[in-house]
Design an enzyme around this catalytic site. Structure first.
Site, mmCIF file in Angstrom:
data_model
loop_
_atom_site.group_PDB
_atom_site.id
_atom_site.type_symbol
_atom_site.label_atom_id
_atom_site.label_comp_id
_atom_site.label_asym_id
_atom_site.label_seq_id
_atom_site.Cartn_x
_atom_site.Cartn_y
_atom_site.Cartn_z
ATOM 1 N N ASP A 479 0.680 -1.243 0.057
ATOM 2 C CA ASP A 479 -0.099 -0.047 -0.119
ATOM 3 C C ASP A 479 1.001 1.172 0.093
ATOM 4 O O ASP A 479 2.186 1.187 0.433
ATOM 5 C CB ASP A 479 -0.902 -0.097 1.362
ATOM 6 C CG ASP A 479 -2.078 0.923 1.049
ATOM 7 O OD1 ASP A 479 -2.436 1.458 0.150
ATOM 8 O OD2 ASP A 479 -3.191 0.824 1.960
ATOM 9 N N ASP A 549 -10.574 1.795 -3.557
ATOM 10 C CA ASP A 549 -11.203 1.517 -2.280
ATOM 11 C C ASP A 549 -12.562 1.554 -2.254
ATOM 12 O O ASP A 549 -13.452 1.554 -1.301
ATOM 13 C CB ASP A 549 -10.821 2.654 -1.108
ATOM 14 C CG ASP A 549 -9.369 2.389 -0.446
ATOM 15 O OD1 ASP A 549 -8.980 1.191 -0.508
ATOM 16 O OD2 ASP A 549 -8.774 3.144 0.068
HETATM 17 C C1 DGJ Z 1 -5.995 1.999 1.768
HETATM 18 C C2 DGJ Z 1 -5.793 0.744 1.006
HETATM 19 O O1 DGJ Z 1 -6.638 0.970 -0.194
HETATM 20 C C3 DGJ Z 1 -7.170 -0.144 1.917
HETATM 21 O O2 DGJ Z 1 -7.481 -1.171 1.131
HETATM 22 C C4 DGJ Z 1 -6.511 -0.603 3.156
HETATM 23 O O3 DGJ Z 1 -5.559 -1.515 2.928
HETATM 24 C C5 DGJ Z 1 -6.006 0.714 3.846
HETATM 25 N N1 DGJ Z 1 -5.342 1.598 3.322
HETATM 26 C C6 DGJ Z 1 -5.533 0.362 5.182
HETATM 27 O O4 DGJ Z 1 -4.684 1.300 6.005
#
Ligand code: DGJ
Length: 746
Positions: A479, A549
């Site tokens: 991430d 997301d």
């Molecule tokens: C952003 C990501 O896109 C989410 O799927 C998740 O992993 C969060 N960060 C966790 O902090």
């Protein structure tokens, strides 16, 4: 396929079965761009395409001559200041303050295959016979800087890969302040510009506008390719649609600041440029040093946008993505993020995994919150040791428990970041990007580690490699949750600060490279708050990326549809989440959430124990369906059929056809139900004309037996059974419904 050089006309012709690209060494020894488009004969002299008209208010190159002006000549890699007034491909600031350069042809080589680019991701070949490469050498005699333009044309793909390399063979240090990967002058401007723009949770929405005189551009100055704009644009003729007409695609294999622009001049010539964004870019080139630009991919289709996207899909899937997972079926995963956020312990996780295993899930992914003091997003980043309060047996113990269930184990990381409350920051406060004497800005309470410094990358590498060595980790979600600010490195001298954005990206690639080399069987999925770094550079290391997301099925139709213009289905992480949806509060049927997520790297993002027993049965059926068809969905040919970006955007449809055309899967949805609506037909694509296909919806409903040509020309009848006066009829359509139809050749 081939690349030929005609000595008499000084023309290079790059061609394969469908595409031609022609360059000429001009009278002043610079390079002119003569043609890019559908294949034309190779033995012809195309010198007549160097068009020149004597025009007032023009400046000329040769004394006594009022014809030869770079302002009027379509060029290959132009510079500014010597009669061309458009934005250039390069700019070099020299010791005497001048930025004028004149790169003249000095030689070339043509060879089979494609070279690797130093420390940068790029498309590749598995066998030299797949492509030919042309390297053209040019020199600016005053500075002594050498420029090498690289072109690779694939035999069976309508793609040309381009990049540029600068070598300072002179005696003085100079500064490269603009070094684009690609510049292409097209003879007219009758094109629609297609860009893929958005924001967090609204990534890659198609925007189209007709080119006009002046500059239209997209780019990123965020240090990441970003969700705001994607480093991918298309040009299409106004009448080009999915199935017909001419179009071109431009994609940068890069994950940092970029610029993609089209400048239309007053004579309607269009100059497309793509590369690292010149704003804030300043690369100090000492004598003997060289700079390689990232690669830009240029694709062409004379048969519509679907063909163009398919060209990009197969290239990215087969010759940009690499490694163990490239051609393998991707595991069905469950990720605990939306199920628990930061609120979990080992038993809770194992319980989620157990229920998932019973439904057929193959991989359990532990998301954020497993390490150090990370119990909220305010602390812990930088210290990559398990939080033993939550996970008493560490990642090793948890991964073993998951494997004992018969599942694989995956782990979330965010390696480029640090929170101030962390041991790493306490020990090395100067390891973040910051300008001495100024405050550093945070994003989500976190700071960006200075990945331009090898010792920083080494430290993070050693921490994470230790965990991967001692635990059973089969998947990593990498991430990256903020954009860069105060992009300055205390490890570099003032004259090199314009390099830091790019050096940061090189540091990220270096870490990816080390980890994917040491752990070749780990499946990497890139992520940046969803799809904020969804680009070909990332796909070189991680064959899939978390698309967004936003897990709402309706929003995902738009996001995945937009993404599909450039990127393959296999690259799009797509999960089913709970309803009401966490991003939108919207309720969509479990079936629709599944139908959309099937067209991606499929998984779940919820606690399946929270579903009803009937829903869990539905989940089992979804997983069984996906396992049966994932090879086809990822490896087949993808067609967009109905666009959520057209009209009211109420109808969305796409399909995938197997290579042998014996099987296909169609998804279509009418987002909002219609009262007393019109009749609907859906024309399918890519089928074998004279083959009869049996069409079955996955609930068993038959759509009959139809010829491929019938389905393509007459279409599939998709009108709703009922919508009107009779309430609550079982066959009445509802909002947010989708349909999934499997076609099997008889
Ligand atoms: C952003 C990501 O896109 C989410 O799927 C998740 O992993 C969060 N960060 C966790 O902090």
């Amino acid at each position: 396929m081939g690349i030929v050089y005609h000595e008499a006309s000084k023309e290079f012709h790059l061609f394969n079965g469908h595409v031609s690209y022609i360059i000429q060494v001009l009278r002043n020894n610079q390079l002119g761009q003569l043609y890019f488009g559908k294949r034309v004969p190779e033995d012809q002299d195309y010198g007549y395409l160097v068009e020149m008209i004597q025009r007032p208010m023009t400046s000329y190159v040769f004394e006594g001559d009022r014809m030869f002006s770079l302002e009027h000549i379509r060029q290959e890699y132009p510079s500014y200041g010597t009669t061309d007034y458009r934005e250039p491909a390069l700019e070099i600031l020299q010791a005497n303050g001048s930025r004028i350069t004149n790169f003249e042809y000095t030689g070339h080589k043509i060879y089979a295959g494609k070279p690797k680019l130093d420390n940068l991701p790029a498309a590749y070949v598995e066998d030299p016979s797949e492509a030919d490469t042309l390297e053209i050498d040019l020199t600016d005699t005053v500075t002594g800087v050498k420029l090498v333009l690289l072109y690779t044309i694939y035999r069976d793909r309508d793609v040309i890969a381009r990049s540029a390399r600068f070598v300072n063979e002179g005696a003085e240090t100079c500064h490269l302040t603009r070094a684009m990967s690609l510049s292409l002058d097209l003879p007219d401007c009758d094109y629609d510009w297609m860009q893929f723009s958005g924001s967090w949770s609204r990534e890659r929405q198609l925007k189209v506008r007709h080119l006009e005189q002046g500059i239209q551009s997209v780019g990123s100055l965020r240090g990441i390719s970003s969700a705001t704009h994607n480093p991918f644009v298309m040009l299409k003729r106004p009448h080009t649609d999915e199935e017909n007409g001419e179009a071109m695609a431009f994609m940068l294999v890069y994950s940092g600041n970029f610029l993609a622009q089209a400048e239309v001049d007053t004579y309607n010539v269009t100059r497309v440029t793509m590369g690292i964004h010149p704003h804030n870019f300043d690369w100090c080139l000492h004598p003997g040093e060289s700079f390689q630009t990232p690669e830009a991919l240029l694709a062409y289709s004379s048969t519509g946008l679907n063909t163009l996207s398919q060209t990009m899909h197969s290239l990215l899937r087969q010759r940009v993505a690499r490694g163990y997972w490239r051609d393998k079926e991707r595991p069905v995963l469950i990720n605990n993020w939306e199920a628990t956020y930061f609120d979990f312990d080992e038993d809770k996780l194992v319980q989620i995994a157990k229920t998932a295993k019973e439904c057929g899930v193959e991989l359990f992914v532990l998301d954020d919150g497993w390490f150090s003091t990370r119990e909220s997003d305010r602390s812990g980043l930088g210290d990559w040791q398990a939080n033993t309060k939550r996970l008493p047996n560490g990642i090793k113990g948890l991964s073993e428990r998951i494997e004992a269930l018969g599942m694989k184990f995956g782990l979330w990381v965010e390696l480029e970041m640090v929170n101030k409350p962390s041991d790493l920051y306490k020990k090395h406060p100067d390891w973040i990007l910051h300008v001495p004497g100024r405050k550093a800005s945070h994003g989500r309470y976190q700071y960006v580690l200075d990945f331009s410094r090898k010792e920083v990358v080494d430290n993070i590498h050693d921490q994470i490699a230790k965990i991967l060595r001692e635990s059973k980790v089969s998947y990593i979600k990498w991430d990256m949750n903020r954009s860069l600010t105060e992009c300055y490195s205390v490890a570099f001298p003032p004259e090199q600060q314009g390099e830091i954005f790019h050096r940061y990206v090189l540091g990220v690639y270096d870490l990816y490279n080390r980890l994917t080399t040491e752990f070749p069987q780990i499946l990497f999925e890139s992520c940046s708050s969803g799809g904020s770094r969804f680009d070909a550079g990332m796909l070189y290391f991680a064959p899939q990326a978390w698309t967004s997301d936003d897990t709402d099925a309706v929003e995902r139709m738009r996001i995945q549809y937009g993404t599909s213009y450039g990127y393959p289905v296999s690259s799009m992480g797509a999960h089913i989440s709970i309803t009401p949806n966490h991003q939108l509060n919207r309720n969509t049927p479990l079936k629709t959430r599944g139908d959309v997520a099937f067209f991606g790297a499929f998984g779940y993002e919820l606690d399946l124990a929270k579903l009803t027993p009937a829903e869990r049965e539905e989940v089992k059926a979804q997983i069984a369906f996906y396992k049966k068809y994932r090879g086809l969905i990822h490896g087949g040919t993808y067609y967009r059929l109905q666009s959520p970006f057209e009209g009211r955007g109420n109808n969305v449809a796409w399909m995938v056809v197997s290579e042998d055309k014996k099987q296909a899967v169609v998804m279509y949805a009418r987002i909002l139900n219609e009262v007393n609506g019109p009749y609907h037909r859906l024309q399918l694509q890519g089928l074998a004309e004279n083959v009869r296909y049996r069409l079955t919806e996955e609930n068993g409903k038959s759509f009959g037996l139809h010829y491929g040509s019938e389905l393509e020309n007459v279409g599939l009848v998709t009108s709703d059974a009922a919508a009107g006066e009779v309430p609550d009829r079982a066959d009445m359509a509802r909002d947010f419904e989708s349909h999934l139809i499997v076609l099997e050749a008889e």
